[in-house]
Write an enzyme that holds these catalytic residues in place. Structure first.
Site, PDB file in Angstrom:
ATOM      1  N   TYR A 265       0.833  -1.203   0.000  1.00  0.00           N
ATOM      2  CA  TYR A 265       0.000   0.000   0.000  1.00  0.00           C
ATOM      3  C   TYR A 265       0.870   1.257   0.000  1.00  0.00           C
ATOM      4  O   TYR A 265       1.678   1.461   0.913  1.00  0.00           O
ATOM      5  CB  TYR A 265      -0.914  -0.028   1.223  1.00  0.00           C
ATOM      6  CG  TYR A 265      -1.623   1.264   1.538  1.00  0.00           C
ATOM      7  CD1 TYR A 265      -2.401   1.910   0.581  1.00  0.00           C
ATOM      8  CD2 TYR A 265      -1.529   1.832   2.801  1.00  0.00           C
ATOM      9  CE1 TYR A 265      -3.059   3.099   0.871  1.00  0.00           C
ATOM     10  CE2 TYR A 265      -2.197   3.009   3.113  1.00  0.00           C
ATOM     11  CZ  TYR A 265      -2.942   3.641   2.139  1.00  0.00           C
ATOM     12  OH  TYR A 265      -3.588   4.813   2.431  1.00  0.00           O
ATOM     13  N   ASP A 350      -1.526  -6.085   9.068  1.00  0.00           N
ATOM     14  CA  ASP A 350      -2.612  -5.136   8.819  1.00  0.00           C
ATOM     15  C   ASP A 350      -3.786  -5.923   8.239  1.00  0.00           C
ATOM     16  O   ASP A 350      -3.730  -6.405   7.104  1.00  0.00           O
ATOM     17  CB  ASP A 350      -2.135  -4.072   7.833  1.00  0.00           C
ATOM     18  CG  ASP A 350      -3.180  -2.991   7.589  1.00  0.00           C
ATOM     19  OD1 ASP A 350      -4.362  -3.215   7.920  1.00  0.00           O
ATOM     20  OD2 ASP A 350      -2.826  -1.924   7.057  1.00  0.00           O
ATOM     21  N   ILE A 352      -7.179  -4.868   7.978  1.00  0.00           N
ATOM     22  CA  ILE A 352      -8.358  -3.995   7.907  1.00  0.00           C
ATOM     23  C   ILE A 352      -9.372  -4.461   6.856  1.00  0.00           C
ATOM     24  O   ILE A 352     -10.511  -4.010   6.871  1.00  0.00           O
ATOM     25  CB  ILE A 352      -7.962  -2.528   7.632  1.00  0.00           C
ATOM     26  CG1 ILE A 352      -7.212  -2.391   6.312  1.00  0.00           C
ATOM     27  CG2 ILE A 352      -7.142  -1.971   8.772  1.00  0.00           C
ATOM     28  CD1 ILE A 352      -6.975  -0.961   5.903  1.00  0.00           C
ATOM     29  N   LYS A 389     -13.083   0.072   6.375  1.00  0.00           N
ATOM     30  CA  LYS A 389     -13.312  -0.826   5.237  1.00  0.00           C
ATOM     31  C   LYS A 389     -14.471  -1.785   5.507  1.00  0.00           C
ATOM     32  O   LYS A 389     -15.450  -1.821   4.758  1.00  0.00           O
ATOM     33  CB  LYS A 389     -12.030  -1.619   4.928  1.00  0.00           C
ATOM     34  CG  LYS A 389     -10.766  -0.785   4.888  1.00  0.00           C
ATOM     35  CD  LYS A 389     -10.810   0.330   3.862  1.00  0.00           C
ATOM     36  CE  LYS A 389      -9.489   1.094   3.828  1.00  0.00           C
ATOM     37  NZ  LYS A 389      -9.509   2.228   2.900  1.00  0.00           N
TER      38      LYS A 389
END
Length: 552
Positions: A265, A350, A352, A389
């Protein structure tokens, strides 16, 4: 016969021969003469000879300079009188007074603004060359809308879920008032005061316990109910971005680094590095390995960092992967945990997008794997989560640090005072997350809509000859457009990105912004689109793809 000359210090006359042999005196003070006069020594002589002439050589010229300035000012001729105004003309405007300024003001212009700090300057120019942020700025200046701005830029660069906003909006309309008031209408004045104090007064900076408990239940549900989460190991922040930064601050010092499988990302280059000073070292992953990281690649990156004098403090992954949308296999999670234990470093996952899955591959949290391991130090494992999200609440700014390390939880809870969530937002979310009927329905419908839009979008790209990586989670397709770049390089990829933005007016995220080593890959977010937008998108992209084919 004696020469009639100057006398020496004891009053005796000296001959010419004696005076020529004697060294000149270095004392700059006036000396008495035999005839009662004084000998004047030039001050600059003292500068050469190293005595007190420096002071005298500075004071006398300065005094002369100001004396002449005063003399010139007093003897300057008076200005000629202004001509008398003509009859009937308006009186002249009063002259504005000229303010006196000290001579220092001439050296430093008053209009100059104080400069930025070195850190501020780095942040100001931090992502000026990032195509990811350049595309988002272009979309913000000219956003596409089917009715009000049909010629605007279609934004496929923003990972935001608009597909299920109607579900959240409907719940808000039906329950938000009651959730905020918390039975206020039916309660007496005493409860009314308690409720107001619960909303308008300071609350724990790291999140109220009721929200931590509700989030623990929601995380268990979105992660298929295979693992339980302890609210005491949780710190709530105003978004996943501050959560990532705070965790990085607690784990690493400035100059330390995280190993990050790439592509990754692009926002991490800003979110993590700007204020913490922590470096990110990309660990290249290839399409032939489904963009999965290998322990061999991690070992190479770790040794290279060590040779450069960089201390590696952890490995950072996203699961599901952002930008590829792939699920990290369970065996690779085992390898990552083993690598972290061998190197005595941390592992940050991560997650999410854990509840935003739609493919055939099953999501496995690192928390599942940790629970299965025996004699493993869980204190090196940390999870980032949030509601931006999985619950389509990006604007609510709610993130989570979940850590098995009590010292990191304690430190993060204190830093959270700079990144706390408002009390009304927390109370509202407690009510929403506690509504099990709504949460279960939302998770089910949201996954169905994600899957449907993913298939529509990937099929539309396939019509243009663009193949997508097999995604199982997230809001995006990882599209291979390498056949449409002139030269197989980052420069060729950038030119294609520019044509898509300028000619097709479609913004996508190039793989180079994600540190992908294979040119021609682009991240295309599809969750901001509606089904009606798909034909518009295809027609726009065809402007570029067809022109490429015609030149072939």
């Amino acid at each position: 016969m004696r020469d009639g000359g100057d006398g020496d210090d004891d009053g005796h006359a000296t001959s010419r021969a004696t005076r020529t042999k004697r060294k000149p005196s270095r004392d700059p003070r006036p000396r008495p003469r035999a005839d009662g006069g004084m000998r004047i020594v030039v001050p600059l002589q003292g500068v050469v000879q190293g005595r007190g002439g420096l002071v005298l050589g500075s004071l006398i010229p300065c005094a002369l300079f100001y004396f002449f300035q005063l003399y010139i000012k007093r003897n300057r001729p008076a200005p000629a009188p202004a001509p008398a105004p003509a009859p009937g003309s308006p009186p002249p405007a009063a002259a504005s007074p000229i303010l006196r300024s000290h001579s220092r003001g001439l050296l430093t212009p008053r209009a100059a603004l104080p400069s930025l700090s070195a850190r501020g300057a780095v942040v100001r120019a931090g992502d000026e060359d990032s195509l990811y942020y350049a595309g988002l700025r272009r979309c913000a200046a000219d956003p596409y809308h089917p009715a009000s701005n049909p010629d605007g830029v279609v934004n496929l660069g923003l990972a935001e879920n608009h597909l299920s906003l109607d579900l959240v909006g409907r719940w808000m309309e039906e329950h938000a008032g009651a959730a905020m008031l918390d039975g206020l209408a039916a309660a007496g004045d005493e409860v009314r005061d308690l409720t107001i104090r619960g909303l308008a007064t300071y609350q724990p900076y790291d999140g109220i316990l009721a929200l931590k408990m509700a989030l623990a239940g929601f995380m268990r549900q979105t992660m298929h109910g295979s693992v339980s989460f302890d609210p005491s190991q949780m710190v709530i922040t105003c978004g996943a971005t501050p959560a990532m930064e705070i965790l990085s601050f607690c784990i690493a010092d400035p100059g330390n680094a995280f190993l990050v499988p790439s592509p990754y990302y692009p926002g991490w280059d800003r979110d993590i590095k700007w204020r913490t000073g922590v470096e990110l070292i990309p660990v290249p992953c290839r399409s032939t390995d489904n963009f999965n990281v290998s322990v061999t690649a991690l070992e190479i990156a770790y040794k290279q960092a060590k040779k450069r004098g960089i201390r590696v403090r952890g490995v950072l992954i996203s699961n599901p992967s952002n930008p590829t949308g792939g699920i990290v296999p369970k065996e690779i999670l085992h390898d990552l945990l083993q690598f972290a234990a061998e190197k005595n470093i941390h592992l940050i996952s991560d997650e999410i997008f854990a509840g935003s899955t739609y493919g055939s591959d099953k999501f496995v949290s690192v928390a599942d794997v940790v629970d299965e391991l025996e004699d493993f130090d869980k204190g090196r494992v940390h999870i980032i989560y949030g509601l931006s999200k999985d619950l389509s609440l990006a604007g609510f700014r709610v993130g989570v640090i979940y850590s098995y390390n009590e010292h990191i939880v304690s430190a993060a809870a204190k830093i959270a005072r700079f990144s706390s969530v408002s009390s009304p937002t927390q109370r509202l979310l407690v009510s929403m997350l506690s509504d099990q009927k709504f949460i279960s329905e939302y998770i089910k419908v949201n996954r169905e809509r994600l899957r449907k839009m993913y298939l529509l979008f990937s099929d539309a790209l396939k019509q243009l000859g663009i193949e997508c990586f097999k995604s199982s989670g997230g809001f995006y397709c990882w599209a291979d457009m390498s056949r449409y770049i002139r030269s197989y390089s980052e420069k060729g990829e950038r030119k294609l990105w520019d044509r898509l933005l300028e000619e097709a007016k479609v913004n996508v995220t190039p793989g180079s912004s994600c540190h992908c080593i294979e040119p021609g890959w682009f991240r295309c977010c599809f969750t901001t689109l509606s089904e009606e937008d798909i034909p518009v998108l295809v027609e726009r992209l065809r402007r570029v793809t067809d022109s490429f084919k015609s030149k072939r």
